[in-house]
Design a protein around this motif. Structure first.
Motif, PDB file in Angstrom:
ATOM      1  N   VAL A 174       1.138  -1.297  -0.040  1.00  0.00           N
ATOM      2  CA  VAL A 174      -0.013   0.052  -0.044  1.00  0.00           C
ATOM      3  C   VAL A 174       1.004   1.266  -0.048  1.00  0.00           C
ATOM      4  CG1 VAL A 174      -2.014  -1.086   1.194  1.00  0.00           C
ATOM      5  CG2 VAL A 174      -0.244  -0.029   2.379  1.00  0.00           C
ATOM      6  N   LYS A 175       2.047   1.262  -0.019  1.00  0.00           N
ATOM      7  CA  LYS A 175       3.138   2.373  -0.384  1.00  0.00           C
ATOM      8  C   LYS A 175       2.794   3.340   1.056  1.00  0.00           C
ATOM      9  CE  LYS A 175       4.812   0.655  -4.076  1.00  0.00           C
ATOM     10  NZ  LYS A 175       4.592   1.180  -5.248  1.00  0.00           N
ATOM     11  N   GLY A 198      -2.149   1.413  15.678  1.00  0.00           N
ATOM     12  CA  GLY A 198      -1.471   2.714  15.729  1.00  0.00           C
ATOM     13  C   GLY A 198      -0.941   3.346  14.682  1.00  0.00           C
ATOM     14  N   PHE A 199      -1.997   3.383  13.555  1.00  0.00           N
ATOM     15  CA  PHE A 199      -1.591   4.252  12.334  1.00  0.00           C
ATOM     16  C   PHE A 199      -1.944   5.748  12.544  1.00  0.00           C
ATOM     17  CE2 PHE A 199      -2.117  -0.111  10.978  1.00  0.00           C
ATOM     18  CZ  PHE A 199      -0.887  -0.140  10.078  1.00  0.00           C
ATOM     19  N   ASP A 200      -1.968   6.314  13.829  1.00  0.00           N
ATOM     20  CA  ASP A 200      -1.923   7.791  13.785  1.00  0.00           C
ATOM     21  C   ASP A 200      -1.138   8.739  13.291  1.00  0.00           C
ATOM     22  OD1 ASP A 200      -2.704   5.956  15.888  1.00  0.00           O
ATOM     23  OD2 ASP A 200      -3.444   7.664  17.303  1.00  0.00           O
ATOM     24  N   PHE A 201      -0.069   7.955  12.902  1.00  0.00           N
ATOM     25  CA  PHE A 201       0.951   9.049  12.190  1.00  0.00           C
ATOM     26  C   PHE A 201       1.424   8.534  11.000  1.00  0.00           C
ATOM     27  CE2 PHE A 201       1.285   9.434  17.113  1.00  0.00           C
ATOM     28  CZ  PHE A 201       0.966  10.585  17.106  1.00  0.00           C
ATOM     29  N   SER A 202       0.815   7.633  10.484  1.00  0.00           N
ATOM     30  CA  SER A 202       1.012   6.784   9.074  1.00  0.00           C
ATOM     31  C   SER A 202       1.329   7.882   8.186  1.00  0.00           C
ATOM     32  CB  SER A 202       0.197   5.802   8.753  1.00  0.00           C
ATOM     33  OG  SER A 202      -1.191   6.298   8.630  1.00  0.00           O
ATOM     34  N   ILE A 203       2.111   7.424   7.011  1.00  0.00           N
ATOM     35  CA  ILE A 203       2.340   8.542   5.847  1.00  0.00           C
ATOM     36  C   ILE A 203       2.158   7.807   4.695  1.00  0.00           C
ATOM     37  CG2 ILE A 203       4.000  10.301   4.924  1.00  0.00           C
ATOM     38  CD1 ILE A 203       5.325  10.079   7.589  1.00  0.00           C
ATOM     39  N   SER A 204       1.193   8.113   3.858  1.00  0.00           N
ATOM     40  CA  SER A 204       1.080   7.624   2.670  1.00  0.00           C
ATOM     41  C   SER A 204       1.961   8.231   1.536  1.00  0.00           C
ATOM     42  CB  SER A 204      -0.586   7.598   2.191  1.00  0.00           C
ATOM     43  OG  SER A 204      -1.189   6.741   3.092  1.00  0.00           O
ATOM     44  N   SER A 205       2.347   7.395   0.617  1.00  0.00           N
ATOM     45  CA  SER A 205       3.053   7.722  -0.420  1.00  0.00           C
ATOM     46  C   SER A 205       2.545   9.060  -1.364  1.00  0.00           C
ATOM     47  CB  SER A 205       3.622   6.700  -1.483  1.00  0.00           C
ATOM     48  OG  SER A 205       4.169   7.204  -2.638  1.00  0.00           O
ATOM     49  N   THR A 206       3.099   9.921  -1.994  1.00  0.00           N
ATOM     50  CA  THR A 206       2.488  10.980  -2.652  1.00  0.00           C
ATOM     51  C   THR A 206       2.552  10.417  -4.231  1.00  0.00           C
ATOM     52  OG1 THR A 206       4.703  11.974  -3.001  1.00  0.00           O
ATOM     53  CG2 THR A 206       3.312  12.939  -1.164  1.00  0.00           C
ATOM     54  N   ASN A 207       2.925   9.605  -4.521  1.00  0.00           N
ATOM     55  CA  ASN A 207       3.048   9.130  -5.743  1.00  0.00           C
ATOM     56  C   ASN A 207       3.048   7.518  -5.763  1.00  0.00           C
ATOM     57  OD1 ASN A 207       5.748   8.789  -4.787  1.00  0.00           O
ATOM     58  ND2 ASN A 207       6.553   8.932  -6.957  1.00  0.00           N
ATOM     59  N   PRO A 208       2.081   7.047  -5.118  1.00  0.00           N
ATOM     60  CA  PRO A 208       1.764   5.551  -5.209  1.00  0.00           C
ATOM     61  C   PRO A 208       2.277   4.739  -6.354  1.00  0.00           C
ATOM     62  CG  PRO A 208      -0.267   6.542  -4.842  1.00  0.00           C
ATOM     63  CD  PRO A 208       0.869   7.663  -4.881  1.00  0.00           C
ATOM     64  N   SER A 209       1.931   5.379  -7.659  1.00  0.00           N
ATOM     65  CA  SER A 209       1.915   4.400  -8.943  1.00  0.00           C
ATOM     66  C   SER A 209       3.246   4.408  -9.174  1.00  0.00           C
ATOM     67  CB  SER A 209       0.940   5.358  -9.759  1.00  0.00           C
ATOM     68  OG  SER A 209       1.304   6.548 -10.114  1.00  0.00           O
ATOM     69  N   ALA A 211       7.411   3.589  -9.151  1.00  0.00           N
ATOM     70  CA  ALA A 211       8.282   2.726  -8.651  1.00  0.00           C
ATOM     71  C   ALA A 211       8.876   3.173  -7.241  1.00  0.00           C
ATOM     72  CB  ALA A 211       9.494   2.220  -9.601  1.00  0.00           C
ATOM     73  N   GLU A 212       9.317   4.229  -7.137  1.00  0.00           N
ATOM     74  CA  GLU A 212       9.983   4.849  -6.039  1.00  0.00           C
ATOM     75  C   GLU A 212       9.120   5.807  -5.314  1.00  0.00           C
ATOM     76  OE1 GLU A 212      12.770   4.296  -4.598  1.00  0.00           O
ATOM     77  OE2 GLU A 212      13.425   2.929  -5.929  1.00  0.00           O
ATOM     78  N   PRO A 213       8.351   5.271  -4.261  1.00  0.00           N
ATOM     79  CA  PRO A 213       7.219   6.158  -3.522  1.00  0.00           C
ATOM     80  C   PRO A 213       8.072   7.273  -2.839  1.00  0.00           C
ATOM     81  CG  PRO A 213       7.510   4.294  -2.424  1.00  0.00           C
ATOM     82  CD  PRO A 213       8.618   4.114  -3.472  1.00  0.00           C
ATOM     83  N   LYS A 214       7.421   8.488  -2.672  1.00  0.00           N
ATOM     84  CA  LYS A 214       7.924   9.499  -2.035  1.00  0.00           C
ATOM     85  C   LYS A 214       6.889   9.912  -0.738  1.00  0.00           C
ATOM     86  CE  LYS A 214      10.022  11.865  -5.895  1.00  0.00           C
ATOM     87  NZ  LYS A 214      10.041  13.164  -6.704  1.00  0.00           N
ATOM     88  N   TYR A 215       7.599  10.228   0.525  1.00  0.00           N
ATOM     89  CA  TYR A 215       7.009  10.473   1.728  1.00  0.00           C
ATOM     90  C   TYR A 215       7.161  11.691   2.319  1.00  0.00           C
ATOM     91  CZ  TYR A 215       6.209   5.345   1.440  1.00  0.00           C
ATOM     92  OH  TYR A 215       6.001   4.076   0.967  1.00  0.00           O
TER      93      TYR A 215
END
Length: 922
Positions: A174-175, A198-209, A211-215
């Motif tokens: 899920v990147k 405890g996903f209170d501070f989880s960060i999703s990728s800004t470009n999930p599609s 190959a190299e995700p960015k957070y």
């Protein structure tokens, strides 16, 4: 007064606990669908969530209820309170959206009320933080199960592997970066699996599609309440110092978690939360020049991996997928638990192979892991009928280690439907075999009501099974647990089925083993039941094979000689002896077997003669005494002529209607005497002689009642029932459907006696496999073979002749001397202390310790080894001279056509147990 104060204290405690629960969730919509129970643990960021056990009202499904009481944050400003609530809500909402076996499963989404937040999950034990000694927000007093909890190595290894797999899913699937992986956000569910929350501070990728995700992560704000910030002791340095993060940041957190697990819950560094930046700068220096002492408690095989995870350079840290493949996790216990978690992906063939090897692994795992992790996975397979034969041995193996209470609570409810399973037929047969082997376990741990309703009906079904092997096995195992069967069940259900199996079978082995089984359990029956039900049944048996005849003889001998039983004189004379005499001249019997019959017949005749002779001697004495009294008191004769004969009445009082002769003699004694005044000289002389003889009789002592004496010295002592059966059934050793040549008598040889239970043997002496890669340890009773050295005869000192065992294709040992092995070690074979079927019988047995192999064959001649037991009837070490018993030598069931054509009653011979099992189960 003390009692009253204690009750008041208890009442206030209960009220307080109830008030806590009520106040925590009162008005929350969760309570509409779920019953909230006891406060059991705490978890989540800062251990702020109280965890309660609960149940769903509609289905009674067990759940855990997580509750956050808003009173906890009353000390903060409204803005901060709102931030905390929003942060917690975000964490639960994110967890609810994610579904993976390594993440905590949400059963009911977050609900908010004025006083609290609440949501429901799968049943939970505690957080890893609680287990490691952090007890904030726990109930008082502290629950003992948490206080005394100790992680086993296999749990730690597999738990860390589960967390690595969970991170791999988040990073690759899920990147997403978790952002706050720490002990309080790892939950142990009720079966002990480690789950991430405890996903209170989880960060999703800004470009999930890509190959190299960015957070992108937020800058650390020291002034925010702690619940609005991740746990700094588990954060990667770059998060604080350079406001950057990616999946490698979670891997650093995993390194700190691994350190804490092996160091009593302590992270690598203590952080000064008032000066976080300075603290992290100092931490960075320490990480760059890491002291070996920092990691000395971590197992050596994973120490280098933890060191790499704690590297200040993110690129050096292994990723989550790499961590799942390190050798540290290649532990047999961890791999076993991992396999169970992936069972839903496996087909039946893969699962069956796994279950076959599982019995070797289970003893190496801690009981808690086996009972709460593995057992539920095994019992869930019972819904798949084809898998039951592979799962059941493992479940029963676990049951052996459980207490009776644990067995009744955790295992029996799932076993009850399996007791009744009859489809598919091959699986049903295998299930019967497995249960029969573990019958001792079932009968000792199962409550009496369940035994009556579930276990015994299964035994009855086995007796009526179409498979000869199952019938044989059942018959041979029944005596090992007969003492646990209540008498009405035995008399009304079990015995009739054994008799039916004997009469209706087309298998010689089943018929013979039915007789053996009856003989072994005679001691649990009462005398008159045996006389009225068992002995008449013997006369109904139609076949005349030597093994059957010797089995009948054995039961007669057991009943006749056992101190608890015994055959009355009248039954001996009118039923037992006529039946035995007619059987004794059957043309199928060889000389030794005929001699065995004659010895029993002589014993019976001797006892009958002794008892009856004693009775008649006593009768005679009384008659003579009465006659002498009549002669010496002539004045009483007139009365005697008028009254019924008194001596006859006395005899009737003592002996009943059986004293017919006594009545006649008594009448004669009381006949009128001639008038002395009219006697001739010759009559006076004769009367004087009679008076003289009467005077002599009066001076004699009456004959004492005679005790019954055995016919021979060797029969002076009678063993108990089971020994007698052995002695009686000895001739099963010489079972033959062909009349063998009768050699001339050889002085001093006797035949082997009735044998003991032994492991079922397949062709060539190989143990029969039960399909689980282990030899079956089924205990079997039956007949043995063999020739004894010179010694006392079967029922006396008589030496009998033995003929060569000949059952179809059985070949003779070439080059052997006529002296057979000494079988005296088996004298106690059929004693009441029969060995129970034990638990370890499912495990492999070393061939070198098999007493049958040791006593009946030499290593060079195992192919034609003969089995038998050396107990002679009445305790005399001798035997019936029975030829090879097909049950103990399955290879003897294969008959040439010529031999089969001589079968007197058309009974089919059973095939090898080993071959039949192969046919049934592959």
């Amino acid at each position: 007064m003390n009692m009253e104060s204690m009750l008041n204290k208890l009442k206030s405690t209960v009220t307080k606990v109830t008030a806590d629960v009520t106040s925590a969730v009162m008005g929350n919509p969760v309570t509409r669908e779920f019953e909230v129970g006891r406060h059991i643990a705490s978890g989540g960021p800062g251990l702020c969530w109280r965890i309660y056990n609960g149940t769903k009202k509609s289905t009674k499904q067990e759940v855990a209820v997580f509750v956050f009481d808003k009173k906890v944050v009353d000390k903060y400003q409204k803005f901060e309170k709102d931030q905390i609530i929003e942060s917690l809500k975000k964490g639960v909402q994110q967890l609810t959206r994610l579904r993976h076996p390594r993440l905590l499963t949400v059963q009911h989404p977050l609900e908010e009320s004025r006083d609290c937040l609440a949501f429901c999950t799968e049943p939970v034990f505690a957080s890893l933080s609680n287990v490691m000694g952090h007890w904030d927000n726990l109930p008082s007093p502290m629950p003992n199960d948490i206080k005394e909890y100790k992680l086993y190595d296999v749990e730690t290894k597999y738990g860390l592997l589960q967390i690595s797999e969970g991170l791999s899913f988040l990073h690759s699937g899920v990147k997403m970066v978790h952002g706050n992986l720490c002990l309080e956000n790892i939950i142990l569910n009720k079966s002990g699996a480690w789950k991430i929350m405890g996903f209170d501070f989880s960060i999703s990728s800004t470009n999930p599609s890509d190959a190299e995700p960015k957070y992108t992560c937020k800058e650390w704000e020291p002034n925010l309440p702690p619940l609005c910030l991740p746990n700094p002791e588990y954060l990667a340095p770059e998060y604080i110092l350079s406001v950057s993060c990616d999946s490698a940041s979670d891997m650093y957190s995993l390194g700190v978690v691994m350190h804490a697990v092996f160091n009593e819950g302590k992270p690598v560094f203590q952080v000064n939360k008032h000066d976080i930046f300075k603290s992290f700068s100092r931490q960075l220096d320490q990480l760059s020049t890491m002291s070996p002492a920092l990691l000395n408690k971590i197992p050596e095989e994973v120490r280098e991996h933890v060191k790499m995870l704690l590297s200040v350079t993110p690129n050096v840290r292994p990723d989550a997928d790499q961590m799942t493949k390190i050798p540290f996790f290649d532990d047999v216990g961890a791999m076993t638990l991992q396999y169970f978690d992936s069972l839903f992906q496996r087909d039946n063939l893969q699962k069956s192979q796994f279950y076959k090897g599982l019995p070797k692994v289970l003893p190496k795992l801690p009981k808690r892991v086996v009972v709460y992790r593995i057992l539920p996975a095994l019992t869930s397979e019972f819904i798949n009928p084809d898998m039951v034969p592979f799962v059941l041995p493992n479940v029963l193996l676990i049951a052996e280690e459980c207490t009776k209470d644990e067995y009744i609570r955790l295992i029996l409810p799932d076993l009850t439907p399996v007791f009744k399973q009859q489809e598919p037929i091959q699986a049903s047969n295998m299930i019967l075999l497995i249960f029969l082997q573990k019958m001792d376990l079932l009968l000792t741990k199962t409550p009496a009501e369940d035994i009556k309703n579930s276990v015994l009906p299964m035994v009855y079904r086995a007796l009526e099974a179409p498979s000869v092997q199952i019938q044989e096995l059942c018959l041979n195992i029944i005596p090992t647990f007969a003492n646990l069967i209540d008498y009405p069940s035995m008399k009304n259900s079990l015995i009739p089925r054994i008799k039916s199996a004997c009469l209706q079978t087309s298998s010689l082995a089943v018929r013979v083993n039915s007789l053996v089984c009856l003989g072994k359990i005679l001691e649990y029956l009462d005398k008159w039941y045996v006389i009225d039900e068992i002995l008449p049944f013997l006369q109904q048996i139609p076949s005349r094979e030597p093994a059957v005849l010797m089995g009948i003889l054995g039961i007669y001998k057991c009943t006749f000689s056992h101190k608890k039983l015994g055959i009355p004189k009248e039954n001996l004379a009118t039923k037992s002896l006529p039946h035995l005499v007619s059987l004794s001249i059957d043309n199928n019997l060889n000389l030794n077997q005929f001699n065995s019959f004659m010895m029993v017949i002589r014993d019976m005749l001797s006892r009958m003669e002794t008892e009856h002779k004693t009775k008649l001697e006593q009768l005679h004495v009384m008659q003579e005494q009465q006659r002498s009294i009549n002669i010496s008191n002539p004045g009483s004769q007139s009365e005697e002529t008028k009254s019924p004969p008194s001596s006859g009445n006395q005899i009737d009082d003592i002996f009943g209607s059986s004293g017919v002769n006594g009545k006649e003699n008594g009448s004669a004694a009381a006949a009128p005497q001639p008038n002395r005044m009219s006697l001739t000289l010759e009559e006076k002389q004769r009367l004087a002689k009679e008076q003289e003889q009467a005077a002599k009789l009066r001076n004699q002592q009456p004959l004492a009642p005679q005790t019954v004496r055995p016919a021979s010295a060797n029969n002076s002592k009678t063993k108990d029932l089971t020994s007698s059966l052995l002695n009686n059934m000895t001739s099963l050793n010489s079972l033959s459907l062909v009349n063998p040549p009768r050699p001339s008598p050889v002085q001093g040889t006797t035949i082997a006696a009735f044998p003991s239970p032994s492991p079922m043997m397949g062709p060539m002496g190989a143990p029969v496999s039960n399909g689980f890669n282990q030899p079956m340890g089924f205990q079997t009773g039956g007949m043995g073979m063999g020739i004894r050295p010179a010694g006392p005869g079967l029922y006396g000192g008589m030496a009998t002749t033995t003929s060569t065992p000949n059952f179809g294709a059985l070949t003779q040992n070439q080059g052997q001397t006529n002296k057979a092995p000494d079988l005296s070690a088996l004298d106690s074979l059929f004693t009441p202390s029969q060995p129970k079927v034990t638990l370890n019988q499912m495990g492999p047995k070393p061939a070198t310790n098999t007493p049958w192999l040791n006593q009946f064959s030499s290593p060079q001649n195992t192919q034609t080894a003969m089995q038998g037991a050396p107990v002679g009837m009445g305790g005399v070490p001798s035997g019936f001279g029975m030829q090879a018993n097909p049950f103990f030598s399955p290879q003897n069931f294969s008959q040439p056509a010529a031999a089969a054509s001589l079968n007197q009653s058309g009974i089919k011979q059973s095939a090898s147990v080993n071959n039949d099992l192969k046919d049934l189960f592959g």
